[in-house]
Design a protein around this motif. Structure first.
Motif, PDB file in Angstrom:
ATOM      1  N   LYS A 139       0.845  -1.190   0.000  1.00 47.91           N
ATOM      2  CA  LYS A 139       0.000   0.000   0.000  1.00 47.91           C
ATOM      3  C   LYS A 139       0.883   1.245   0.000  1.00 47.91           C
ATOM      4  O   LYS A 139       1.704   1.428   0.890  1.00 47.91           O
ATOM      5  N   VAL A 140       0.709   2.098  -1.011  1.00 52.80           N
ATOM      6  CA  VAL A 140       1.575   3.261  -1.204  1.00 52.80           C
ATOM      7  C   VAL A 140       0.738   4.529  -1.258  1.00 52.80           C
ATOM      8  O   VAL A 140      -0.283   4.591  -1.960  1.00 52.80           O
ATOM      9  N   GLY A 141       1.161   5.539  -0.518  1.00 56.95           N
ATOM     10  CA  GLY A 141       0.523   6.849  -0.593  1.00 56.95           C
ATOM     11  C   GLY A 141       1.245   7.712  -1.611  1.00 56.95           C
ATOM     12  O   GLY A 141       2.474   7.775  -1.617  1.00 56.95           O
ATOM     13  N   VAL A 142       0.497   8.378  -2.492  1.00 59.74           N
ATOM     14  CA  VAL A 142       1.081   9.226  -3.535  1.00 59.74           C
ATOM     15  C   VAL A 142       0.613  10.656  -3.315  1.00 59.74           C
ATOM     16  O   VAL A 142      -0.576  10.952  -3.433  1.00 59.74           O
ATOM     17  N   ILE A 143       1.548  11.530  -2.963  1.00 59.34           N
ATOM     18  CA  ILE A 143       1.228  12.945  -2.751  1.00 59.34           C
ATOM     19  C   ILE A 143       1.603  13.705  -4.013  1.00 59.34           C
ATOM     20  O   ILE A 143       2.788  13.817  -4.360  1.00 59.34           O
ATOM     21  N   THR A 144       0.610  14.217  -4.707  1.00 58.43           N
ATOM     22  CA  THR A 144       0.832  14.952  -5.950  1.00 58.43           C
ATOM     23  C   THR A 144      -0.473  15.603  -6.371  1.00 58.43           C
ATOM     24  O   THR A 144      -1.503  15.447  -5.702  1.00 58.43           O
ATOM     25  N   SER A 145      -0.442  16.297  -7.487  1.00 55.97           N
ATOM     26  CA  SER A 145      -1.656  16.909  -8.029  1.00 55.97           C
ATOM     27  C   SER A 145      -2.515  15.849  -8.703  1.00 55.97           C
ATOM     28  O   SER A 145      -1.998  14.968  -9.395  1.00 55.97           O
ATOM     29  N   ARG A 146      -3.824  15.933  -8.509  1.00 55.48           N
ATOM     30  CA  ARG A 146      -4.736  14.974  -9.149  1.00 55.48           C
ATOM     31  C   ARG A 146      -4.705  15.096 -10.671  1.00 55.48           C
ATOM     32  O   ARG A 146      -4.962  14.117 -11.383  1.00 55.48           O
ATOM     33  N   THR A 147      -4.439  16.287 -11.178  1.00 55.92           N
ATOM     34  CA  THR A 147      -4.530  16.535 -12.618  1.00 55.92           C
ATOM     35  C   THR A 147      -3.176  16.502 -13.308  1.00 55.92           C
ATOM     36  O   THR A 147      -3.114  16.690 -14.522  1.00 55.92           O
ATOM     37  N   GLY A 148      -2.109  16.270 -12.580  1.00 56.42           N
ATOM     38  CA  GLY A 148      -0.778  16.306 -13.187  1.00 56.42           C
ATOM     39  C   GLY A 148      -0.418  15.019 -13.914  1.00 56.42           C
ATOM     40  O   GLY A 148      -0.967  13.946 -13.656  1.00 56.42           O
ATOM     41  N   ALA A 149       0.545  15.148 -14.826  1.00 61.01           N
ATOM     42  CA  ALA A 149       1.019  13.986 -15.580  1.00 61.01           C
ATOM     43  C   ALA A 149       1.771  13.007 -14.679  1.00 61.01           C
ATOM     44  O   ALA A 149       1.820  11.802 -14.955  1.00 61.01           O
ATOM     45  N   ALA A 150       2.358  13.504 -13.594  1.00 60.39           N
ATOM     46  CA  ALA A 150       3.132  12.634 -12.699  1.00 60.39           C
ATOM     47  C   ALA A 150       2.251  11.519 -12.130  1.00 60.39           C
ATOM     48  O   ALA A 150       2.673  10.348 -12.065  1.00 60.39           O
ATOM     49  N   LEU A 151       1.027  11.843 -11.724  1.00 59.62           N
ATOM     50  CA  LEU A 151       0.122  10.834 -11.162  1.00 59.62           C
ATOM     51  C   LEU A 151      -0.217   9.774 -12.204  1.00 59.62           C
ATOM     52  O   LEU A 151      -0.230   8.579 -11.907  1.00 59.62           O
ATOM     53  N   GLN A 152      -0.483  10.204 -13.427  1.00 63.95           N
ATOM     54  CA  GLN A 152      -0.807   9.250 -14.486  1.00 63.95           C
ATOM     55  C   GLN A 152       0.373   8.330 -14.779  1.00 63.95           C
ATOM     56  O   GLN A 152       0.195   7.136 -15.056  1.00 63.95           O
TER      57      GLN A 152
END
Length: 407
Positions: A139-152
Motif C-alpha cells: 500500500k503506497v501513498g502518492v502525494i501529488t496533483s490529481r490533474t498532473g502527468a506525474a500521477l498518471q
C-alpha cells in the motif's frame, strides 16, 4: 468606426512593427535570474529571465552565445542586452539577447545553497537516518496533483507491473504559493493512514523557480520526522531540491519511483517457474548419473554377498529416485497451481480486463474517475472507456438511488 479585419499573421506583423519602432525595447538592458537554461543542438540557447514577481522568455542565437566567456547555469544573476520582439509562430514576445554579463548568484539559488548547508550541518541528510524501504510493499501513498502527468505516470507503471499494489492518492498542489501548506497537510494525513507502507512525493518537470517550492525548510523537517519512508520524485533527473536530500530515497522521475515500489509480478513468476524447472533438471540428471554408475558394476564376477548387496543397493536407489522425482513433480504442480491462481487474481482485479465483461469505466474529461453520481452534474463532459475504445458524452440528467448508504 469601420474596423479592418486582420488575419492572425497580419496582427502579429503589426505588433512586431510596434515593438521594433520603440527605441527602449530595441536597446534593452535588463537584470534578472536565469531559469530553465537549455542550449539547443543548433547552438542557440533558450531560457527564462525572472525576478521574484515576473519572468520573460529569452533566446540567444548561436552567433552571440558562442561569444560568452562563461557557461550560464541555473540561478545565475545576469545582465542581458538585446531587444524585445515577437515570435510570429505562436504570438509570444521574447527578449532576443545579444550580450550577457554575469552579475552574481541569483537570490533563489543562493537561498537554496544556504538552506542546504544549514540542514546538512544539523544532520537532516545523514544516511544513518534514512529509513529502509519495506520488502513486501502492498500500500503506497502518492502525494501529488490529481490533474498532473506525474500521477498518471505512477498509475500506469504500477498497473502494468503489479496490479495488486494499492495506491492511495493524497492530493496536494505542487506549484505555486499553496504548495507548502498543502504538502505539509498531505504528509500529516499520510502519517495517520492505516496500513500505508511508504509515501511517494512527486511532480513533473518544470523551471527552477517552479520546483523551488520544494526547497522548503518546513517540508524538509516534516519529512525528516515522518514515521514512514518517503521517496521523492521531483522534476527530471537533473533537478535537485531540498526535499530530494532529506527524503529516504530519490527517484529521478515519477515513473522511476513507481518502478521502485511496484515489483514486476510477471518477471517474478517467470523466475520462479524457471527455477523450478532447473531444480527438476538437476534431480533428474543426478538420478541418471547414479544409475549409469551402478550399471557399470558386474556383480556376476564378484562374490555372492557383494553381488546381493549391490543388487539391494541398486533396488533401494531406484526406489529412492522414483520417490524423489514423484515428490518434485508434485511440488512443481502445487507451485504452478498457486502461481496460476495468483495470475487469475491479478487479472480479476485488473480494471482493463473487467471491461471485457461489458462494463465501462467513467472518468471526468478534466481528470478523475467517477465513483458516485454525487461527483457529477448535468452538463459535465465525461469519458466512457470500453474494452475497444472510448465514448465521449455529456450528462443530461442524474437519477439518484434511494438505497441506504453505507459508511
Amino acid at each position: 468606426m469601420n474596423y479592418r479585419t486582420l488575419t492572425v499573421t497580419e496582427t502579429n506583423h503589426y505588433i512586431r512593427g510596434i515593438l521594433s519602432a520603440d527605441p527602449i525595447l530595441n536597446a534593452l538592458k535588463v537584470q534578472g535570474e536565469i531559469s530553465g537554461f537549455k542550449p539547443h543542438a543548433s547552438g542557440h540557447a533558450y531560457f527564462t529571465l525572472k525576478d521574484d514577481k515576473s519572468r520573460i522568455n529569452c533566446v540567444m542565437f548561436a552567433s552571440h552565445y558562442q561569444t560568452l566567456t562563461f557557461k550560464p547555469k541555473e540561478g545565475d544573476l545576469v545582465v542581458l542586452f538585446g531587444k524585445v520582439g515577437i515570435y510570429d509562430k505562436n504570438g509570444t514576445y521574447q527578449l532576443y539577447v545579444t550580450r550577457m554579463t554575469l552579475s552574481g548568484m541569483g537570490a533563489l539559488y543562493e537561498k537554496f545553497l544556504k538552506l542546504k548547508e544549514d540542514l546538512g550541518k544539523e544532520g537532516l541528510f545523514d544516511e544513518a537516518h534514512k529509513r529502509p524501504l519495506p520488502q513486501n510493499i502492498k500500500k503506497v501513498g502518492v502525494i501529488t496533483s490529481r490533474t498532473g502527468a506525474a500521477l498518471q505516470d505512477v498509475i500506469a507503471v504500477c498497473r502494468r507491473r503489479n496490479p495488486l499494489l494499492e495506491l492511495i492518492v493524497i492530493p496536494a498542489t505542487v506549484q505555486g504559493e499553496k504548495t507548502e501548506t498543502e504538502v505539509l497537510g498531505a504528509l500529516d494525513e499520510a502519517r495517520h493512514l492505516e496500513g500505508l507502507d511508504l509515501i511517494i512525493l512527486t511532480r513533473g518537470g518544470g523551471a527552477y523557480d517552479e520546483l523551488s517550492v520544494f526547497n522548503s525548510e518546513a517540508i524538509a523537517r516534516k519529512i525528516y520526522g515522518m514515521n514512514l519512508p518517503v521517496i521523492s520524485a521531483i522534476g527530471h533527473e537533473t533537478d535537485f531540491t531540498i526535499v530530494d536530500f532529506v527524503s529516504d530515497l530519490r527517484a529521478p522521475t515519477p515513473s522511476a519511483a513507481a518502478e521502485i515500489v511496484a515489483v514486476d509480478l510477471g518477471a517474478v513468476l517467470g523466475e520462479q517457474r524457471a527455477a523450478l524447472k532447473a531444480m527438476k533438471r538437476l534431480v533428474t540428471d543426478k538420478v541418471r548419473r547414479r544409475e549409469e554408475a551402478l550399471a557399470g558394476y558386474q556383480p556376476q564376477t564378484l562374490g555372492f554377498p557383494l553381488e546381493k548387496r549391490l543388487a539391494d543397493m541398486h533396488y533401494s536407489f531406484a526406489e529412492w529416485a522414483q520417490r524423489t522425482v514423484a515428490v518434485m513433480n508434485k511440488r512443481i504442480d502445487a507451485i504452478s497451481y498457486e502461481l496460476n491462481l495468483t495470475m487469475e487474481r491479478i487479472n480479476g482485479v485488473n480494471p482493463l480486463n473487467i471491461l471485457d465483461k461489458g462494463y465501462a469505466r467513467l472518468e471526468k474529461t478534466g481528470g478523475g474517475f467517477i465513483r458516485s453520481v454525487k461527483t457529477v452534474k448535468a452538463g459535465d463532459a465525461i469519458t466512457n472507456e470500453l474494452k475497444d475504445g472510448k465514448i465521449l458524452s455529456v450528462v443530461e440528467r442524474i437519477e439518484v438511488s434511494h438505497e441506504k448508504e453505507e459508511y
